[in-house]
Motif scaffolding. Structure first.
Motif, mmCIF file in Angstrom:
data_model
loop_
_atom_site.group_PDB
_atom_site.id
_atom_site.type_symbol
_atom_site.label_atom_id
_atom_site.label_comp_id
_atom_site.label_asym_id
_atom_site.label_seq_id
_atom_site.Cartn_x
_atom_site.Cartn_y
_atom_site.Cartn_z
ATOM 1 N N ASP A 84 21.319 7.635 -22.183
ATOM 2 C CA ASP A 84 20.362 7.475 -23.287
ATOM 3 C C ASP A 84 19.443 8.700 -23.373
ATOM 4 O O ASP A 84 18.248 8.584 -23.605
ATOM 5 C CB ASP A 84 19.553 6.178 -23.142
ATOM 6 N N SER A 138 7.931 11.037 -16.032
ATOM 7 C CA SER A 138 8.707 10.313 -17.041
ATOM 8 C C SER A 138 8.029 10.494 -18.389
ATOM 9 O O SER A 138 6.836 10.853 -18.465
ATOM 10 C CB SER A 138 8.769 8.819 -16.712
ATOM 11 N N ALA A 139 8.780 10.206 -19.448
ATOM 12 C CA ALA A 139 8.188 10.284 -20.784
ATOM 13 C C ALA A 139 7.144 9.185 -20.962
ATOM 14 O O ALA A 139 6.144 9.372 -21.669
ATOM 15 C CB ALA A 139 9.281 10.164 -21.839
ATOM 16 N N SER A 140 7.366 8.041 -20.324
ATOM 17 C CA SER A 140 6.339 6.980 -20.369
ATOM 18 C C SER A 140 5.021 7.538 -19.842
ATOM 19 O O SER A 140 3.957 7.355 -20.452
ATOM 20 C CB SER A 140 6.738 5.798 -19.480
ATOM 21 N N ASN A 143 3.452 10.009 -22.269
ATOM 22 C CA ASN A 143 2.804 9.322 -23.396
ATOM 23 C C ASN A 143 1.471 8.714 -22.966
ATOM 24 O O ASN A 143 0.477 8.802 -23.680
ATOM 25 C CB ASN A 143 3.729 8.231 -23.953
ATOM 26 N N TYR A 166 9.751 2.702 -29.754
ATOM 27 C CA TYR A 166 9.777 2.543 -28.307
ATOM 28 C C TYR A 166 9.310 3.859 -27.702
ATOM 29 O O TYR A 166 9.819 4.928 -28.055
ATOM 30 C CB TYR A 166 11.193 2.208 -27.807
ATOM 31 N N HIS A 167 8.315 3.765 -26.829
ATOM 32 C CA HIS A 167 7.804 4.975 -26.172
ATOM 33 C C HIS A 167 7.767 4.811 -24.655
ATOM 34 O O HIS A 167 6.956 5.431 -23.977
ATOM 35 C CB HIS A 167 6.409 5.302 -26.707
ATOM 36 N N GLY A 168 8.654 3.941 -24.136
ATOM 37 C CA GLY A 168 8.672 3.711 -22.699
ATOM 38 C C GLY A 168 7.692 2.610 -22.335
ATOM 39 O O GLY A 168 7.314 1.781 -23.157
ATOM 40 N N GLU A 226 7.566 8.852 -32.866
ATOM 41 C CA GLU A 226 8.771 9.677 -32.888
ATOM 42 C C GLU A 226 8.830 10.289 -34.288
ATOM 43 O O GLU A 226 8.550 9.586 -35.266
ATOM 44 C CB GLU A 226 10.014 8.809 -32.711
ATOM 45 N N ASN A 231 14.961 4.304 -31.801
ATOM 46 C CA ASN A 231 15.069 3.280 -30.771
ATOM 47 C C ASN A 231 15.313 1.867 -31.263
ATOM 48 O O ASN A 231 15.608 0.990 -30.459
ATOM 49 C CB ASN A 231 13.822 3.306 -29.889
ATOM 50 N N ASP A 259 6.366 12.296 -30.099
ATOM 51 C CA ASP A 259 7.212 12.037 -28.925
ATOM 52 C C ASP A 259 8.655 12.440 -29.270
ATOM 53 O O ASP A 259 9.339 11.770 -30.028
ATOM 54 C CB ASP A 259 7.108 10.539 -28.584
ATOM 55 N N THR A 261 11.198 12.768 -27.155
ATOM 56 C CA THR A 261 12.109 12.456 -26.045
ATOM 57 C C THR A 261 13.552 12.253 -26.516
ATOM 58 O O THR A 261 14.491 12.640 -25.827
ATOM 59 C CB THR A 261 11.561 11.219 -25.296
ATOM 60 N N HIS A 262 13.739 11.665 -27.678
ATOM 61 C CA HIS A 262 15.088 11.492 -28.232
ATOM 62 C C HIS A 262 15.407 12.509 -29.329
ATOM 63 O O HIS A 262 16.549 12.926 -29.468
ATOM 64 C CB HIS A 262 15.234 10.081 -28.826
ATOM 65 N N LYS A 286 13.074 12.987 -20.251
ATOM 66 C CA LYS A 286 14.489 12.729 -19.985
ATOM 67 C C LYS A 286 15.329 13.975 -19.738
ATOM 68 O O LYS A 286 15.631 14.306 -18.604
ATOM 69 C CB LYS A 286 15.088 11.904 -21.126
HETATM 70 C C1 PLP Z 1 11.024 8.101 -27.722
HETATM 71 C C2 PLP Z 1 10.930 7.695 -26.283
HETATM 72 N N1 PLP Z 1 9.801 7.929 -25.606
HETATM 73 C C3 PLP Z 1 9.682 7.584 -24.315
HETATM 74 C C4 PLP Z 1 10.717 6.968 -23.650
HETATM 75 C C5 PLP Z 1 10.552 6.588 -22.207
HETATM 76 O O1 PLP Z 1 11.143 7.508 -21.382
HETATM 77 P P1 PLP Z 1 11.132 7.309 -19.783
HETATM 78 O O2 PLP Z 1 12.201 6.311 -19.536
HETATM 79 O O3 PLP Z 1 11.408 8.671 -19.236
HETATM 80 O O4 PLP Z 1 9.796 6.833 -19.394
HETATM 81 C C6 PLP Z 1 11.907 6.724 -24.311
HETATM 82 C C7 PLP Z 1 13.033 6.075 -23.613
HETATM 83 O O5 PLP Z 1 14.037 5.710 -24.174
HETATM 84 C C8 PLP Z 1 12.020 7.087 -25.668
HETATM 85 O O6 PLP Z 1 13.134 6.859 -26.358
#
Ligand code: PLP
Length: 459
Positions: A84, A138-140, A143, A166-168, A226, A231, A259, A261-262, A286
C-alpha cells in the motif's frame, strides 16, 4: 451497459474461495499458528485485510529486483499492492540493499546525524520546495506533528479533514459525514475517549461552500488533506478546488497541510509539484525510505518562523529545550537517512517516474479496453503511477458518491480472483501501483487477469 448480476458474482465467489483454500493451504496453516500469539493472527492487523480468510506468507527466497515474489505454497506473485505504497521502490533494489548493509555496519540508531543527512535535507528542499524538514517514523506521526505545530502557532483547537480521508492513526481524522449529513466516526472506529465534536471538523471533498463555512468560524488550526483522495476510493479534485482551498485557508489564517503519502505516485515532487500547490506543511511517508518505517514533514519558511517563535531553537550552551511534543528517538536515525539518500538519488528518480507513469498508462489502457469490450458500466482513474478501477461509470466527486456507487461483493470477487492468479492489488478498493521495478510483462499479467475476470462476470 449492464452490470454483472449478484447471482453470478456469488457463484464465482464460491468457486474462487474453494480455489484459494486449495492453493494456499500452507499459508493457512501458518496463519492458524499465528493466531496463537499474534493479536490478529499476523504481525499487523492490516495483514488480515486480504480476501480468502488468511494472508499469504511470503517465501524466504532470494529474487531479482522487481515486483515478483513467491509464497510458501509455491505460487508466483506479481505485486501491484507494494505494501500500500511502502514498497513503492520495488522489492530488493540493489542500491537500497547496499545502503542498508553499509549503514548497518556503521550504526543504525545513534541520535546523531550520519554522513547522508546534509545531502538528504538539501534534496527534500529542492524536490518538494518547502524550506525546513524533520523526520518521523511514520506518516501518522508526521501528520500528528504537523497538527501539533499548527495548534501551537494558531492557538486554535480544530482539525478539518475531508469525509472519506485516511491519514493514519490521527484521532482527529477518524470522522466522516453520514448519508444524512451528520458527523460520525468512520468505519465504526472506537471513539477512544477523544472529543471529536470539539477537535474535528469534516466536510465533503470538492465542496467549496461547506469548506468556506467551516473555516470562517475561525477555530480551525489546520486543514489536513490528501491533494487527491486515495483511501476511500480515488477522488480527484475538481478544477478550481485547490485554488479555493489555498485562498480560503490563507484568508482565515488556517494552516494547509498536504499529505502526499499516497499521491507521491504523481511524480518525483508529488502532486504538489506536478500541480503547483503551495502547502504550508507537507507530509510524505511510507516509500521515502524504501519501506523502512519513516516519514518526513516539511514547513514553508513562514511556518518555520512561526514555529521558532513559539518554540525557539536551543541556545548553544543549553542542553534541554521545551519538548516539541512529537517524534520518537528512532526518528531520523542514520539507517533511515542513508536509505532515503539511496531512494532519492537512485530509485525514485525523474526517469524512474517517467517509466512508472508510462506503465500505469499501459495498464489503464488495457483495463479500459476490457471494460469497453464487455460494455461494462465501469471506469478507471489514475494518479500518476496509481490506478483505480471503479465499478461505476462516473468519476466520484466525494465520499458520498463513492459510497453510493460501491459494489462490495464485486470488489471482493475481483480481489480474490486476482489473488488466485497471483496478481496482488491493494486489499482495499481496486488500486494498483507501478514502481521502478515494474515491467511491461508484469502489467500485462494484470491486464490479462482482469480481462479474464471481466469475461467471467459478464458471461
Ligand atoms: C494519505 C495517508 N496518510 C497517512 C497514512 C499513514 O501512514 P503510516 O501507516 O506510515 O502511519 C496513510 C496510510 O495509508 C495514508 O494513506
Amino acid at each position: 451497459m449492464t452490470a454483472p448480476t449478484p447471482q453470478r458474482v456469488a457463484q464465482l465467489m464460491q468457486a474462487e474461495q474453494a480455489r484459494f483454500e486449495r492453493t494456499h493451504a500452507r499459508s493457512g496453516e501458518l496463519f492458524q499458528q499465528g493466531k496463537q500469539h499474534w493479536l490478529y493472527g499476523a504481525p499487523s492487523h492490516w495483514m488480515r485485510r486480504w480476501m480468502g480468510g488468511w494472508p499469504l506468507t511470503i517465501a524466504d527466497r532470494p529474487h531479482d529486483y522487481g515486483i515478483r515474489l513467491a509464497d510458501v505454497d509455491g505460487n508466483e506473485l506479481v505485486d501491484f499492492c507494494l505494501g500500500d505504497s511502502g514498497g513503492l521502490c520495488g522489492h530488493g533494489h540493489p542500491a537500497i540493499v547496499q545502503a542498508m548493509a553499509h549503514q548497518a555496519g556503521i550504526g543504525t540508531s545513534l541520535m546523531l546525524p550520519g554522513g547522508d543527512a546534509a545531502w538528504v535535507g538539501a534534496e527534500l528542499q529542492r524536490r518538494f520546495g518547502l524550506s525546513y524538514w524533520n523526520l518521523t517514523t511514520s506518516a501518522s506521526d508526521a501528520n500528528r506533528a504537523c497538527i501539533r505545530l499548527a495548534r501551537m502557532i494558531t492557538e486554535r483547537p480544530r482539525v478539518l479533514v475531508f469525509s472519506g480521508a485516511y491519514h493514519g492513526s490521527v484521532e482527529e481524522a477518524h470522522v466522516e459525514l453520514a448519508p444524512d449529513g451528520s458527523v460520525r466516526l468512520r468505519n465504526g472506529i472506537h471513539p477512544n475517549a477523544f472529543p471529536h465534536d470539539r477537535l474535528s471538523r469534516v466536510v465533503e471533498f470538492n465542496d467549496t461552500a461547506a469548506l468556506e463555512q467551516a473555516l470562517r468560524a475561525g477555530d480551525v488550526a489546520c486543514v489536513l488533506a490528501e491533494p487527491a483522495m486515495t483511501n476511500y476510493g480515488m477522488v480527484e479534485p475538481q478544477p478550481g478546488f485547490h485554488d479555493a482551498l489555498r485562498r480560503l485557508t490563507r484568508e482565515t489564517g488556517t494552516v494547509l497541510v498536504i499529505d502526499e503519502t499516497h499521491t507521491i505516485s504523481s511524480g518525483p515532487g508529488g502532486y504538489t509539484r506536478a500541480h503547483g500547490l503551495q502547502p504550508d506543511m507537507f507530509v510524505l511517508g511510507k516509500a521515502i525510505a524504501g519501506g523502512i518505517p519513516a516519514a518526513v514533514f516539511g514547513l514553508s519558511q513562514a511556518m518555520a518562523e512561526r514555529v521558532w517563535q513559539a518554540l525557539p531553537p536551543l541556545p548553544p550552551t543549553a542542553r534541554q529545550s521545551a519538548h516539541a511534543g512529537f517524534g520518537g528517538t528512532l526518528a531520523g536515525n542514520a539507517l533511515t537517512v542513508a536509505v532515503m539518500r539511496a531512494v532519492l538519488s537512485q530509485v525514485l528518480t525523474e526517469p524512474a517516474f517517467a517509466r512508472m507513469l508510462e506503465l500505469a498508462a499501459r495498464m489503464q489502457r488495457g483495463v479500459d479496453d476490457t471494460i469497453a469490450h464487455h460494455r461494462l458500466p465501469w471506469r478507471t482513474l489514475r494518479i500518476g503511477a496509481r490506478m483505480e478501477t471503479l465499478f461505476a461509470p462516473e468519476a466520484p466527486r466525494n465520499a458520498a458518491d463513492v459510497r453510493r456507487t460501491r459494489d462490495h461483493a464485486l470488489e471482493a470477487l475481483l480481489h480474490l480472483y486476482l489473488l488466485n492468479r497471483g496478481v496482488l492489488i491493494t486489499p482495499f478498493h481496486n488500486m494498483t501501483l507501478c514502481c521502478p521495478g515494474t515491467t511491461a510483462a508484469d502489467v500485462d499479467c494484470h491486464v490479462a487477469a482482469f480481462a479474464e475476470f471481466a469475461a467471467q462476470v459478464s458471461a
